[in-house]
Design an enzyme around this catalytic site. Sequence first.
Site, mmCIF file in Angstrom:
data_model
loop_
_atom_site.group_PDB
_atom_site.id
_atom_site.type_symbol
_atom_site.label_atom_id
_atom_site.label_comp_id
_atom_site.label_asym_id
_atom_site.label_seq_id
_atom_site.Cartn_x
_atom_site.Cartn_y
_atom_site.Cartn_z
ATOM 1 N N SER A 1 0.822 -1.219 0.000
ATOM 2 C CA SER A 1 0.000 0.000 0.000
ATOM 3 C C SER A 1 0.854 1.267 0.000
ATOM 4 C CB SER A 1 -0.936 0.001 1.206
ATOM 5 O OG SER A 1 -0.184 0.034 2.414
ATOM 6 N N ASP A 2 1.856 1.324 0.892
ATOM 7 C CA ASP A 2 2.625 2.578 0.961
ATOM 8 C C ASP A 2 3.567 2.743 -0.226
ATOM 9 O OD1 ASP A 2 4.319 0.606 1.890
ATOM 10 O OD2 ASP A 2 4.875 1.627 3.743
ATOM 11 N N CYS A 3 4.052 1.631 -0.771
ATOM 12 C CA CYS A 3 4.902 1.739 -1.965
ATOM 13 C C CYS A 3 4.063 2.287 -3.114
ATOM 14 C CB CYS A 3 5.488 0.382 -2.345
ATOM 15 S SG CYS A 3 6.504 -0.315 -1.037
ATOM 16 N N GLU B 1 3.482 6.133 -2.374
ATOM 17 C CA GLU B 1 4.680 6.973 -2.556
ATOM 18 C C GLU B 1 5.086 7.037 -4.031
ATOM 19 O OE1 GLU B 1 5.732 8.861 -0.280
ATOM 20 O OE2 GLU B 1 4.986 7.937 1.564
#
Length: 748
Positions: free
Chosen positions: A454-456, A459
Amino acid sequence: MSDGTCLRRRKGAHEIEPKTDLTRWRFSSVEGRQKWYYVASSEECAREQNALEAYTLGLDTSKFFPDLPKASTAQEAVQKAIKFFSGLQAEDGHWAMECSGVLSLAPAILMSCYAAKISLPEEVERELLRYILSKQLPDGGWGLHLKEQSTVFGTTFSYIAMRILGLGPDHPDVVRARINLHKKGGALGIPNLGKVWLAIMNLYSWEGMNSPFPELWLFPTWLPGHPSTYWCHARHITLAMSYCYATRLTVEEDELIQSLRQEIYVEDFSTIDWPAQRNNIYEADLHAAHSWMLDAAFATFNLYERYHFTSFRKQAIAEMYEQIKADDIFSNATNSSPTCKAFHVLISRYADGADSPAFQEHISRIYDYLWIGQDGMLIKVMGSQTWDTSFAIQGFLEAGVQNNPDYASCLKKAHEFLKASQIVDNPPNYQRYYRQMNKGGFPFSNRENDWIVSDCTAEAMRTLMLLEEKCPFIEDHVAPQRLFDAVNVMLNMRNSDGGFSSYETRRGSWLLEIMNSSEIYADCMVDHTYIECTSSVMQGLKHFRKRFPNHREDEISDTLNKALQYCRNMQKADGSWLGRWGVCFTYGTWFGLEAFACMGYIYRGGEACKEVTKACEFLVSKQMKDGGWGEEFESYRFRKYIQHTVSQIHQTSWALLGLMAVRYPDVRVLERGIQVLIDRQTLIGEWPQGDIATAFYKAGTLHYNAYRIIFPIFALARFTRLYPSSPVAKELLKNGSVHAVQSQNGGC
Ligand SMILES: CC(C)=CCC[C@@H](C)[C@H]1CC[C@@]2(C)C3=C(CC[C@]12C)[C@@]1(C)CC[C@H](O)C(C)(C)[C@@H]1CC3
């Protein structure tokens, strides 16, 4: 441990002489697929070594990066760092930096190669041996990671690896290791995962393992505790281990194995009471003790194992094989992690056959995990290609390099790389394999790996958008539909508590942790909700909404509000947040503050909301005498902030980024931190290696080589942009007054 030198044992990299001619190593990468290869001495090197290769190998880089005068301001320091770091960009636009530290990975791959009869190039083997030796502790053993004391797991695995790599039983380092292992009672006390590998290697009996109950894979998914509800890594490691157990996959006995049976045990191999070893785990190896419920389950599974139905077992094996194959196909044989990769290579050899294309593809993908660093060759825990590149570019853009034509090609290449990293389609029939839709998401490493995070995703999407907004020379924009896909995937990952997990939505409950049988890691059964992932997704969605205000408007607003509420709920009484993927409260608090900042909660007129105020107070209270921040990796294990003796570059940067995101009004605090970054910069523009940056699952640590460069760049750049009149920011304004420039749009 004070200064991070622990990352280099034996007093430094060069104490163990390189085992190959380092000038002959070359690196190639296509769309993030990394490969190190050796040009044989009989062959002509087609090209000179480039800066990235020489730097990574620890060779002389003065012709690429000459010493420059020491920077005296933040602006000078950041320009110098960017000049240096852009020189390390790989040909396909990403930053290729080491992400390492799990010491069982290389031995597991070596055992897999041994069992599958794969021969690695001689130079690779020699450098693998150098790395293993460089991590041997003074007591002769190894831990499971770079900061751990010696354990049975670490020592047994490295011992076997040394023997596979050709060291004889009388070699002094092997002798030291054996003495250490025997002092610990020999290899019998190895945890679960180690027992499986020993059994595969015919060094242990399958009878000595608690049954993982392979038939579980045939049960309906609504059954509590079904593997489909585990965190993807737990699920896939359990899958591979269960398959090997169910098929009793065992290598044939040979001379080395006969000898190892004499070497790694204290007792005579033929007299060992195997069933009595099932719960035998050496004390220092045990980080997650069995619960009584798990023991009860194992007792039942072990009983069933004695009388199991052959037809059920056959069906279970077929089901597990299908699941394993699916991951091989979806991930192009890179698999969810290198732990699984080692199993899958071997399974493919046995199930698909030595000449099968599947097995050949598996062999070629071993190179995707090989990395040669300053201490020799290792197996990466994963590649961090997309992750590192996203943050590097965010820092570059914050520093304004888009206005300097010298960097146009660097930014264009990074844009190309990030574009190429997005997953363009869901894997076929993915729900059948307990996967979630991933179309539009981004992985931690590269597209071919297929596992999105999710965070990759957040970002990388935000970085792509920033590049396109700020760089008029980038014309080949991402189609809006691809951005919509990224948003779809993120919205699909919402958890009921408002936050976000890492790879999938949270499936199992906390209760599943009671059934954790890994013995070496805690908190690893469920994909929990994390402040870091939640904050990154919020920042990504917030940025997206500025450009596409009408796209899934209500859902995005609702997601942002609920996510903010999640952040509120997770804040500790002292104002901090617990970070899971970086050390630890400093990392978590940075992300917590970014979440609030992107929702507009920043200091205005010297005041901010109570969450922001408390978080800033927390960070400020941890600022060290020299102006920096430093937190021990053990904070995560003990769930309380443990002060480091030395301030750390990465943590100083995270704390500063958090404070600046919310425009913390006392600029003196920021200036003192920024000064640490300026003072510690080396003459070529990088920063020295500090202590470990990541702790995970309570008992693992990771070494990210990029963090000591990308995060200070980001912090220095943000400072220079926000506080141009600070004497620490720019030379020209040295006599100007010190005040903060308030910006309206928060940290996003
Ligand atoms: C011995 C074992 C189990 C080895 C496998 C280790 C992997 C499961 C670990 C290694 C690196 C690792 C910690 C990582 C993550 C998950 C678990 C990983 C892949 C993620 C992707 C989770 C989300 C985080 O925000 C972030 C992107 C920083 C990390 C990166 C490293």
